[in-house]
Design an enzyme around this catalytic site. Structure first.
Site, PDB file in Angstrom:
ATOM      1  N   SER A   1       0.862  -1.190   0.000  1.00  0.00           N
ATOM      2  CA  SER A   1       0.000   0.000   0.000  1.00  0.00           C
ATOM      3  C   SER A   1       0.893   1.232   0.000  1.00  0.00           C
ATOM      4  CB  SER A   1      -0.862   0.002   1.267  1.00  0.00           C
ATOM      5  OG  SER A   1      -1.482   1.253   1.456  1.00  0.00           O
TER       6      SER A   1
ATOM      7  N   TYR B   1      -1.742  -0.850  10.391  1.00  0.00           N
ATOM      8  CA  TYR B   1      -1.842  -1.132   8.949  1.00  0.00           C
ATOM      9  C   TYR B   1      -0.605  -0.638   8.205  1.00  0.00           C
ATOM     10  CZ  TYR B   1      -3.727  -1.234   4.213  1.00  0.00           C
ATOM     11  OH  TYR B   1      -3.913  -1.492   2.880  1.00  0.00           O
TER      12      TYR B   1
HETATM   13  N1  LIG Z   1      -8.739  -0.459  -1.412  1.00  0.00           N
HETATM   14  C1  LIG Z   1      -7.713   0.305  -1.086  1.00  0.00           C
HETATM   15  O1  LIG Z   1      -7.827   1.536  -1.021  1.00  0.00           O
HETATM   16  C2  LIG Z   1      -6.366  -0.337  -0.826  1.00  0.00           C
HETATM   17  C3  LIG Z   1      -5.236   0.479  -0.867  1.00  0.00           C
HETATM   18  C4  LIG Z   1      -3.979  -0.071  -0.631  1.00  0.00           C
HETATM   19  C5  LIG Z   1      -3.875  -1.434  -0.382  1.00  0.00           C
HETATM   20  N2  LIG Z   1      -4.984  -2.209  -0.339  1.00  0.00           N
HETATM   21  C6  LIG Z   1      -4.823  -3.645  -0.057  1.00  0.00           C
HETATM   22  O2  LIG Z   1      -5.453  -4.375  -1.069  1.00  0.00           O
HETATM   23  C7  LIG Z   1      -5.764  -5.683  -0.574  1.00  0.00           C
HETATM   24  C8  LIG Z   1      -7.180  -6.049  -0.980  1.00  0.00           C
HETATM   25  O3  LIG Z   1      -8.098  -5.190  -0.320  1.00  0.00           O
HETATM   26  P1  LIG Z   1      -9.384  -4.599  -1.043  1.00  0.00           P
HETATM   27  O4  LIG Z   1      -9.151  -3.176  -1.243  1.00  0.00           O
HETATM   28  O5  LIG Z   1      -9.766  -5.449  -2.181  1.00  0.00           O
HETATM   29  O6  LIG Z   1     -10.425  -4.727   0.168  1.00  0.00           O
HETATM   30  P2  LIG Z   1     -11.768  -5.565   0.335  1.00  0.00           P
HETATM   31  O7  LIG Z   1     -12.721  -5.233  -0.740  1.00  0.00           O
HETATM   32  O8  LIG Z   1     -12.154  -5.362   1.755  1.00  0.00           O
HETATM   33  O9  LIG Z   1     -11.293  -7.083   0.116  1.00  0.00           O
HETATM   34  C9  LIG Z   1     -10.499  -7.751   1.065  1.00  0.00           C
HETATM   35  C10 LIG Z   1     -10.398  -9.214   0.688  1.00  0.00           C
HETATM   36  O10 LIG Z   1      -9.604  -9.878   1.692  1.00  0.00           O
HETATM   37  C11 LIG Z   1     -10.365 -10.968   2.197  1.00  0.00           C
HETATM   38  N3  LIG Z   1     -10.122 -11.189   3.614  1.00  0.00           N
HETATM   39  C12 LIG Z   1     -10.278 -10.300   4.628  1.00  0.00           C
HETATM   40  N4  LIG Z   1     -10.050 -10.891   5.805  1.00  0.00           N
HETATM   41  C13 LIG Z   1      -9.745 -12.196   5.515  1.00  0.00           C
HETATM   42  C14 LIG Z   1      -9.434 -13.320   6.305  1.00  0.00           C
HETATM   43  N5  LIG Z   1      -9.406 -13.262   7.654  1.00  0.00           N
HETATM   44  N6  LIG Z   1      -9.179 -14.496   5.702  1.00  0.00           N
HETATM   45  C15 LIG Z   1      -9.231 -14.593   4.345  1.00  0.00           C
HETATM   46  N7  LIG Z   1      -9.524 -13.563   3.543  1.00  0.00           N
HETATM   47  C16 LIG Z   1      -9.777 -12.383   4.119  1.00  0.00           C
HETATM   48  C17 LIG Z   1     -11.834 -10.585   1.973  1.00  0.00           C
HETATM   49  O11 LIG Z   1     -12.623 -11.759   1.853  1.00  0.00           O
HETATM   50  P3  LIG Z   1     -13.614 -12.335   2.997  1.00  0.00           P
HETATM   51  O12 LIG Z   1     -14.229 -11.170   3.701  1.00  0.00           O
HETATM   52  O13 LIG Z   1     -14.567 -13.143   2.200  1.00  0.00           O
HETATM   53  O14 LIG Z   1     -12.730 -13.158   3.870  1.00  0.00           O
HETATM   54  C18 LIG Z   1     -11.742  -9.888   0.625  1.00  0.00           C
HETATM   55  O15 LIG Z   1     -11.766 -10.848  -0.405  1.00  0.00           O
HETATM   56  C19 LIG Z   1      -5.524  -5.633   0.931  1.00  0.00           C
HETATM   57  O16 LIG Z   1      -4.285  -6.254   1.236  1.00  0.00           O
HETATM   58  C20 LIG Z   1      -5.459  -4.147   1.225  1.00  0.00           C
HETATM   59  O17 LIG Z   1      -4.670  -3.869   2.353  1.00  0.00           O
HETATM   60  C21 LIG Z   1      -6.226  -1.695  -0.566  1.00  0.00           C
END
Ligand SMILES: NC(=O)c1ccc[n+]([C@@H]2O[C@H](COP(=O)([O-])OP(=O)(O)OC[C@H]3O[C@@H](n4cnc5c(N)ncnc54)[C@H](OP(=O)(O)O)[C@@H]3O)[C@@H](O)[C@H]2O)c1
Length: 254
Positions: free
Chosen positions: A138, A151
């Site tokens: 991130s 985080y």
């Molecule tokens: N969106 C942003 O602004 C942003 C920016 C920088 C980095 N990121 C990173 O991008 C990655 C993906 O996030 P996203 O933005 O796509 O968020 P999201 O829409 O909340 O998706 C998160 C994913 O992780 C899974 N997850 C969460 N807790 C889990 C657990 N205990 N076991 C297994 N799976 C789990 C969720 O599935 P379930 O709930 O079904 O388990 C979901 O598929 C993360 O590493 C996040 O830190 C996001």
């Protein structure tokens, strides 16, 4: 029949769906993991019918070391050509006010699961002389972030770990890259407890395109988007205390 797999964690929503779509479109069999098995099944069915690939699902809580142990063992035994360590979550709020269990799970998922899964595939990939490990970091990785302290520190680990791995893997045929998205349109901020922060967001598809372009160029890490790149590097030479103060303002006011 192709018996190799791309493994994508956090494939039930957000960035993970876009990573799985990209890989399946390229012909990869995909193994999708997250907790919500029903959503994974929907994704898998869509990918099978749209791209004619094999798509398997594993409903697993990757934030628990005991719950993920069997999955890590399974990944170790498969022929994995691409691992996307994407599952992760953050928490917006003052550290001492967050639930202790939530903090522990955040570190266990964002750091522990990612490290164990990287370890599970790295040896076999080196043995085969090819493969790719994509770790989702991130822009939070570039500075301390008050009110997202755990985080940012966890993503700092992901960034440093992946760059070191990239160097270790040099000349093995295996690639590693840390993708550093800025705010992106997913459920991330709602799940982090505050959907009102960092409102300027990019799309998951943009993040995925940036990732694979960087992998192609053999970069150790990449920041998605011009604006995010500028912000990530702007405060590079400032003292860390100043970086922390600026990050707090940006979190609340951009
Ligand atoms: N969106 C942003 O602004 C942003 C920016 C920088 C980095 N990121 C990173 O991008 C990655 C993906 O996030 P996203 O933005 O796509 O968020 P999201 O829409 O909340 O998706 C998160 C994913 O992780 C899974 N997850 C969460 N807790 C889990 C657990 N205990 N076991 C297994 N799976 C789990 C969720 O599935 P379930 O709930 O079904 O388990 C979901 O598929 C993360 O590493 C996040 O830190 C996001």
């Amino acid at each position: 029949m192709d018996t190799s797999w791309a493994v994508i964690t956090g494939a039930s929503a957000g960035l993970g769906v876009a990573f799985a779509e990209h890989l399946a479109r390229g012909g990869a069999n995909v193994l999708l993991a997250a907790r919500r098995g029903d959503l994974l099944e929907e994704q898998a069915a869509r990918l099978r019918s749209r791209h004619g690939v094999q798509a398997a699902t594993r409903a697993v809580d990757l934030a628990s070391a005991s719950s993920r142990a069997d999955f890590v063992d399974e990944v170790r035994s498969l022929q994995v050509h691409t691992l996307v360590n994407n599952a992760g979550f953050g928490s917006v709020g003052r550290f001492h006010e967050l639930e202790a269990d939530r903090v522990a799970r955040e570190v266990s998922l964002d750091v522990g699961a990612l490290t164990e899964l990287s370890h599970a595939v790295a040896g076999p990939m080196i043995h085969r002389g090819r493969g790719a490990i994509i770790n989702v970091a991130s822009t939070a990785a570039f500075q301390p972030m008050p009110e997202m302290a755990v985080y940012a520190a966890a993503k700092g680990y992901v960034l440093q770990f992946t760059i070191a791995l990239w160097e270790e893997l040099h000349d093995t045929g295996v690639r590693a890259v840390a993708i550093c998205p800025g705010p992106t349109h997913t459920d991330f901020f709602a799940n982090a407890g505050d959907d009102g922060v960092l409102a300027q967001r990019r799309s998951p598809e943009q993040v995925v395109a940036t990732t694979f372009a960087a992998l192609e160029r053999h970069q150790p890490f990449v920041v998605d988007g011009m604006r995010n790149r500028a912000l990530a590097f702007a405060n590079r030479f400032a003292p860390r205390s100043v970086q922390a103060r600026v990050a707090k303002r940006v979190l609340r006011h951009s």
